[in-house]
Design a protein around this motif. Structure first.
Motif, PDB file in Angstrom:
ATOM      1  N   TYR A   6       0.741  -1.033   0.212  1.00  0.00           N
ATOM      2  CA  TYR A   6       0.054  -0.010   0.042  1.00  0.00           C
ATOM      3  C   TYR A   6       0.806   1.245  -0.067  1.00  0.00           C
ATOM      4  O   TYR A   6       2.085   1.113   0.301  1.00  0.00           O
ATOM      5  N   PRO A   7       0.070   2.419  -0.437  1.00  0.00           N
ATOM      6  CA  PRO A   7       1.127   3.515  -0.392  1.00  0.00           C
ATOM      7  C   PRO A   7       1.487   4.020   1.150  1.00  0.00           C
ATOM      8  O   PRO A   7       1.012   3.594   2.063  1.00  0.00           O
ATOM      9  N   TYR A  13       1.211   5.296  -4.317  1.00  0.00           N
ATOM     10  CA  TYR A  13       0.580   4.401  -5.041  1.00  0.00           C
ATOM     11  C   TYR A  13       0.977   2.859  -4.535  1.00  0.00           C
ATOM     12  O   TYR A  13       1.872   2.703  -3.844  1.00  0.00           O
ATOM     13  N   CYS A  14       0.076   2.144  -5.101  1.00  0.00           N
ATOM     14  CA  CYS A  14       0.100   0.643  -4.516  1.00  0.00           C
ATOM     15  C   CYS A  14       1.281  -0.024  -5.517  1.00  0.00           C
ATOM     16  O   CYS A  14       1.286   0.162  -6.873  1.00  0.00           O
ATOM     17  N   LEU A  49      -8.351  -4.812  -5.120  1.00  0.00           N
ATOM     18  CA  LEU A  49      -7.359  -3.838  -5.848  1.00  0.00           C
ATOM     19  C   LEU A  49      -6.592  -4.816  -7.023  1.00  0.00           C
ATOM     20  O   LEU A  49      -6.196  -4.064  -7.932  1.00  0.00           O
ATOM     21  N   TYR A  53      -6.671  -3.151 -10.444  1.00  0.00           N
ATOM     22  CA  TYR A  53      -5.640  -2.585 -11.272  1.00  0.00           C
ATOM     23  C   TYR A  53      -5.480  -3.501 -12.430  1.00  0.00           C
ATOM     24  O   TYR A  53      -4.950  -3.007 -13.606  1.00  0.00           O
ATOM     25  N   SER A  83     -12.424   2.976   1.016  1.00  0.00           N
ATOM     26  CA  SER A  83     -11.094   2.779   0.732  1.00  0.00           C
ATOM     27  C   SER A  83     -10.513   3.792  -0.141  1.00  0.00           C
ATOM     28  O   SER A  83     -10.850   3.836  -1.494  1.00  0.00           O
ATOM     29  N   ASN A  85      -7.917   3.745  -1.864  1.00  0.00           N
ATOM     30  CA  ASN A  85      -7.236   2.804  -3.064  1.00  0.00           C
ATOM     31  C   ASN A  85      -8.112   2.334  -4.000  1.00  0.00           C
ATOM     32  O   ASN A  85      -8.159   2.421  -5.353  1.00  0.00           O
ATOM     33  N   THR A  88      -9.941   5.138  -5.931  1.00  0.00           N
ATOM     34  CA  THR A  88      -8.967   5.694  -6.977  1.00  0.00           C
ATOM     35  C   THR A  88      -8.984   4.843  -8.436  1.00  0.00           C
ATOM     36  O   THR A  88      -9.052   5.407  -9.546  1.00  0.00           O
ATOM     37  N   CYS A 121      -4.057   8.734   4.740  1.00  0.00           N
ATOM     38  CA  CYS A 121      -3.725   8.432   3.126  1.00  0.00           C
ATOM     39  C   CYS A 121      -2.906   9.161   2.768  1.00  0.00           C
ATOM     40  O   CYS A 121      -2.436  10.515   3.134  1.00  0.00           O
ATOM     41  N   PRO A 125      -7.443  10.874  -3.159  1.00  0.00           N
ATOM     42  CA  PRO A 125      -8.238  10.220  -4.117  1.00  0.00           C
ATOM     43  C   PRO A 125      -9.037  10.948  -4.701  1.00  0.00           C
ATOM     44  O   PRO A 125      -9.554  10.799  -6.072  1.00  0.00           O
TER      45      PRO A 125
END
Length: 138
Positions: A6-7, A13-14, A49, A53, A83, A85, A88, A121, A125
């Motif tokens: 995770y960021p 960014y992931c 995710l 992605y 979330s 993430n 986004t 965070c 986002p």
């Protein structure tokens, strides 16, 4: 087993295990049923995710966006997520597919995040969400 990094303070960014993601991307439309199953059945943020992605990269790599847009019923399951993430990635996918039904949820995400900003965070986002909204309006 964590499959997503995770960021953090040094990276906004992931990071994903490309060995898990690349086979989905390479199979293009043939992997959409597998992604649909993940989105229908998973409550694990890492798995969700990874699927989002993969869809995002598939859109960039020429996978038929009409077929990806047909996954909106599965994607919309996450429209109310907190979330950042997931928000986004959803915004990025919605920006590229321009599913008409996604416009309202994008506006809702932006408003909710403006009222109650995501905590702890390492990115905003709302940049992607706002960009997706602007793309719809363009």
């Amino acid at each position: 087993m964590n499959t997503v990094s995770y960021p953090n303070q040094t990276r906004n960014y992931c990071v994903f295990d490309e060995k898990r993601i690349n086979p989905l991307i390479e199979k293009k439309e043939d992997s959409l049923s597998q992604i649909k199953t993940i989105l229908n059945n998973s409550n694990n943020e890492d798995e969700i995710l990874e699927a989002l992605y993969a869809l995002n990269l598939m859109l960039d790599n020429g996978t038929d966006k009409t077929q990806i847009a047909q996954l909106y019923p599965q994607l919309s399951k996450f429209n109310n997520t907190k979330s950042p993430n997931i928000q986004t990635f959803l915004a990025g996918i919605y920006r590229k597919t321009k599913v008409p039904d996604a416009f309202g949820p994008l506006c809702s995400m932006l408003i909710k995040n403006s009222i109650n900003p995501p905590q702890n965070c390492h990115f905003d986002p709302n940049e992607e969400i706002g960009g997706a909204i602007l793309n719809y309006l363009a």
